[in-house]
Design a protein around this motif. Structure first.
Motif, short mmCIF file in Angstrom:
data_model
loop_
_atom_site.label_atom_id
_atom_site.label_comp_id
_atom_site.label_asym_id
_atom_site.label_seq_id
_atom_site.Cartn_x
_atom_site.Cartn_y
_atom_site.Cartn_z
N TRP A 86 34.22 37.02 47.71
CA TRP A 86 34.54 36.16 46.28
C TRP A 86 33.53 35.31 45.93
CZ3 TRP A 86 35.46 31.03 46.94
CH2 TRP A 86 35.53 30.55 48.17
N TYR B 171 42.61 37.93 42.64
CA TYR B 171 43.51 37.98 43.52
C TYR B 171 44.41 36.36 43.45
CZ TYR B 171 42.30 42.08 45.63
OH TYR B 171 41.95 43.50 45.88
N ARG C 169 50.14 39.46 42.00
CA ARG C 169 49.14 39.60 43.32
C ARG C 169 47.84 39.74 42.91
NH1 ARG C 169 52.42 37.04 46.39
NH2 ARG C 169 54.20 38.19 46.80
N ARG C 170 47.50 40.55 41.85
CA ARG C 170 46.02 41.00 41.56
C ARG C 170 45.94 40.81 39.97
NH1 ARG C 170 42.12 45.53 43.94
NH2 ARG C 170 40.72 45.85 41.94
#
Length: 85
Positions: free
Chosen positions: A73, A42, A25-26
């Motif tokens: 982002w 991410y 996920r990250r």
């Protein structure tokens, strides 16, 4: 995780976060080639291609001093298709 010098990577020290489903996920790291900028990377929107789950959305945020991700982002990648041979 600390990678040894024999493994070529963008950052020797990385922290991986996985969901309950076992999918990434990250990913947190400091960008060694960019003066050690701390980022949270991410991944998501997993899509299955020929039985392999691939994250089709990636977003890289700068990390704040408290390790949270900034609101905006700076790098984004969206994969629309995968070709298999």
């Amino acid at each position: 995780m600390n990678f040894p010098p024999t493994i070529v990577t963008h950052s020797a020290q990385q922290t991986f976060y996985f969901g309950d489903d076992g999918l990434l996920r990250r990913l947190d790291y400091n960008v060694d080639v960019n003066v050690g900028v701390a980022v949270a990377h991410y991944v998501g929107a997993y899509t299955e291609f020929d039985g392999i789950k691939v994250p089709t959305r990636r977003r890289v945020h700068r990390r704040n001093p408290d390790n949270s991700a900034s609101g905006n982002w700076s790098i984004g990648v969206d994969i629309e298709g995968v070709w298999t041979v």
